[in-house]
Design an enzyme around this catalytic site. Structure first.
Site, mmCIF file in Angstrom:
data_model
loop_
_atom_site.group_PDB
_atom_site.id
_atom_site.type_symbol
_atom_site.label_atom_id
_atom_site.label_comp_id
_atom_site.label_asym_id
_atom_site.label_seq_id
_atom_site.Cartn_x
_atom_site.Cartn_y
_atom_site.Cartn_z
ATOM 1 N N CYS A 382 11.878 5.986 -11.845
ATOM 2 C CA CYS A 382 10.251 6.618 -11.407
ATOM 3 C C CYS A 382 9.010 5.764 -12.554
ATOM 4 O O CYS A 382 8.537 5.162 -12.071
ATOM 5 C CB CYS A 382 10.433 7.970 -11.503
ATOM 6 S SG CYS A 382 9.082 9.436 -10.982
ATOM 7 N N HIS A 508 14.655 8.645 -7.897
ATOM 8 C CA HIS A 508 15.735 9.201 -8.882
ATOM 9 C C HIS A 508 17.419 9.021 -8.567
ATOM 10 O O HIS A 508 17.782 9.056 -7.776
ATOM 11 C CB HIS A 508 15.511 10.023 -9.557
ATOM 12 C CG HIS A 508 14.021 11.032 -9.716
ATOM 13 N ND1 HIS A 508 14.506 10.520 -11.674
ATOM 14 C CD2 HIS A 508 12.859 10.952 -9.802
ATOM 15 C CE1 HIS A 508 12.908 10.846 -11.756
ATOM 16 N NE2 HIS A 508 12.000 11.052 -10.572
ATOM 17 N N GLU A 510 19.640 8.026 -9.866
ATOM 18 C CA GLU A 510 20.850 9.305 -10.877
ATOM 19 C C GLU A 510 21.305 10.331 -9.836
ATOM 20 O O GLU A 510 22.095 11.738 -10.520
ATOM 21 C CB GLU A 510 20.375 9.401 -12.054
ATOM 22 C CG GLU A 510 18.912 10.564 -12.010
ATOM 23 C CD GLU A 510 17.787 9.346 -12.147
ATOM 24 O OE1 GLU A 510 17.605 8.884 -11.065
ATOM 25 O OE2 GLU A 510 16.554 10.877 -12.171
HETATM 26 N N1 GLN Z 1 4.949 11.172 -13.996
HETATM 27 C C1 GLN Z 1 4.616 10.085 -12.996
HETATM 28 C C2 GLN Z 1 4.526 10.566 -11.251
HETATM 29 O O1 GLN Z 1 3.647 12.034 -11.324
HETATM 30 C C3 GLN Z 1 6.311 9.706 -12.895
HETATM 31 C C4 GLN Z 1 7.211 10.688 -12.301
HETATM 32 C C5 GLN Z 1 8.773 11.228 -12.404
HETATM 33 O O2 GLN Z 1 8.910 10.055 -13.301
HETATM 34 N N2 GLN Z 1 9.607 11.915 -12.175
HETATM 35 O O3 GLN Z 1 4.127 9.684 -10.269
#
Ligand code: GLN
Length: 538
Positions: A382, A508, A510
């Protein structure tokens, strides 16, 4: 009709109620029953989505896009059964439903009260997860018995059990039996008092699970049984585990907890099948191929719970590759101050997880650069992928000052920018791009090789994306777009040509890794780290 087990906690928080609940779920599942799990949290936030990870640990995301308590991660990792929106309610979500109904005139002029209206709403929440094909529902009540804010939940489960009858519902109370070193004794009084509080609200626990550092002697069991009104065989010891949380179910099974639960609920005690689980534990506890060091570079490092699923998924990767994963937790601001070499030298892999806000970003970029330039396996998740893109743009494509508009709205090169659909959103809470979306993988890439499939589903939680206007410039210098949304609008995965293992994803992974089914990206990342270790001869 589903049977119900209600789990409460006493004396102190952080007893690992979620782990115990998940372990019980696994044991019942391994006796052939279909189990669903649910957590009711007494705080006023509608969900933990807007809370800082320092407040509440990681925000776990379900496939259907709910931002939830991290205990749901344990539920899924232990049972493999996906949780849904119905798996987590808070005081905030219960009250907001009640208040909304009141505003719509749904109470037909009645005075709206905690009892019965709030408790009815809680009971409805419990029923929402007890679908037809479910044999047992396990509902965990967050917080500690005695807190003012958990009262409506306790009253609701009391009523619920009264309505379904004793034979169909059980109360399991997790409590602390502290060891007082100076006296050399285990103390049962806090547990007696905690059960006393439950009794004043009409709940008598059927099962007492005692968290303790030292073994619970026969005299303690007898005493707890007598003073807490619990049958002696249902005073269960849950001692601190030696190696891994995944040992908890096996420890509970040794005391036949699952057998007693099934008998109490009038259910047939089918044969237990913990074979695969035990095999997994063996690989986890005594790996054949040694150890790898993986650095996790993040901003919420000081609280272990902030990256719970990441650490768990890394250990699953270790199970798959038969290595122990030793995590070096690195504060991104320290990398900023002291340089990547000082903090990362000697690691076999670098992982940059998700996050929000600009604190420590430059440290993360330095970590990415260090991994990229030194051929160290890198895994970005992310925000970690967004950092990889920013770093590559700056240092490999000559796009000076490249940034995400999240951190610098005036950057000359917005290589990461807000997704179109997010621009009109002003309301916080549940408004990011959340939950499962498909991702199409490009053949011949490490990503495709890891999954062995062309189309995968992964969970998301973000507002920003790789800016499509920069795709060509990044690709020209060797960035590979290995995964995109099926309409090719969003870049979901990237990797680097000519690097041993440099993979990052906007989603994600994970959240979908379990010890019995390690996620392919974590498996391959840990595998690449092992290769890096072996070829460096360290
Ligand atoms: N802040 C970033 C976004 O909103 C990444 C978000 C995250 O890592 N969950 O895209």
């Amino acid at each position: 009709m589903a049977k119900h087990i209600f789990v409460t906690g006493g004396v102190v928080s952080s007893l690992g109620k979620g782990l115990t609940a998940a372990s019980v779920a696994l044991l019942l599942q391994r006796r052939g029953y279909s189990v669903r799990m649910q957590k009711l949290d007494p705080y006023l936030n509608v969900d933990p989505g807007t809370m800082s990870p320092y407040q509440h640990g990681e925000v776990y995301v379900t496939a259907d896009g709910a931002e939830t308590d991290l205990d749901l991660g344990h539920y899924e990792r232990f049972t493999g059964i996906p949780c849904t929106r119905d798996s987590n309610y808070t005081t905030g979500s219960i009250y907001s439903a009640v208040i909304q109904r009141e505003r719509q005139g749904g109470y037909l002029g009645k005075t709206v009260q905690v009892i019965p209206h709030v408790t009815d709403e809680i009971k409805k929440a419990i029923r929402s997860i007890a679908k037809d094909d479910v044999d047992v529902v396990i509902t965990e009540i967050g917080g500690t018995v005695g807190d003012i804010e958990s009262l409506p939940f306790l009253e609701a489960i009391r009523q619920f059990r009264q309505e379904i009858g004793r034979a169909n519902g059980l109360f399991m109370h997790i409590t602390l039996v502290p060891y007082i070193r100076a006296a050399g004794e285990l103390k049962t009084k806090p547990s007696q008092q905690s059960v006393g509080i439950l009794r004043t609200i009409g709940i008598i626990p059927d099962v007492l699970v005692c968290r303790c550092e030292q073994p619970l002697g026969e005299e303690h069991r007898t005493k707890l049984a007598l003073f807490c009104n619990v049958d002696r065989e249902l005073v269960i010891e849950e001692r601190d585990v030696e190696h891994s949380i995944y040992e908890v179910p096996v420890d509970l099974a040794k005391q036949d907890l699952d057998v007693y639960l099934l008998e109490r609920l009038g259910m047939h005690v089918n044969r237990q099948d913990l074979g695969a689980w035990r095999k997994m534990l063996e690989r986890l506890i005594t790996p054949r191929l040694g150890e790898v060091d993986i650095a996790v570079v993040g901003k919420y490092i000081s609280l272990r719970d902030s990256y719970k699923s990441i650490y768990e998924a890394l250990s699953h990767g270790g199970i798959a590759g038969e290595v122990r994963v030793k995590v070096r937790m690195v504060e991104s601001e320290d990398v900023q101050k002291r340089g990547a070499e000082a903090l990362l030298s000697g690691v076999h892999g670098v992982l940059v997880p998700g996050g929000f806000g600009d604190r420590g970003i430059e440290g993360k970029l330095a970590a990415v650069r260090y991994a990229r330039e030194n051929g160290i396996p890198f895994f970005g998740i992310c925000l970690g992928m967004q950092c990889a893109v920013m770093e590559f743009a700056r240092n490999a494509c000559g796009l000076d000052g490249a940034n995400s508009t999240e951190f610098n709205p005036k950057t000359p090169h917005p290589v990461v920018c807000m997704m179109e659909e997010q621009k009109s959103i002003t309301r916080m809470g549940g408004t990011m791009r959340l939950g499962s979306y498909p991702c199409a993988l490009a053949e011949g890439t490490l990503s495709h090789r890891a999954y062995g499939e062309k189309l995968v589903q992964e969970r998301h939680r973000h507002r920003y994306e790789l800016n499509n206007e920069y795709r060509a410039r990044l690709q020209a210098k060797g960035l590979v777009l290995s995964g995109v949304s099926p309409d090719n609008e969003l870049v979901e995965m990237i990797e680097l040509a000519g690097h041993p293992w440099f993979v990052a994803c906007q989603f994600h992974p994970e959240f979908q890794s379990t010890p019995l089914n390690p996620h392919p990206l974590f498996r391959d990342f840990v595998g690449a780290a092992r290769e890096a270790r072996d070829s460096a001869g360290r």
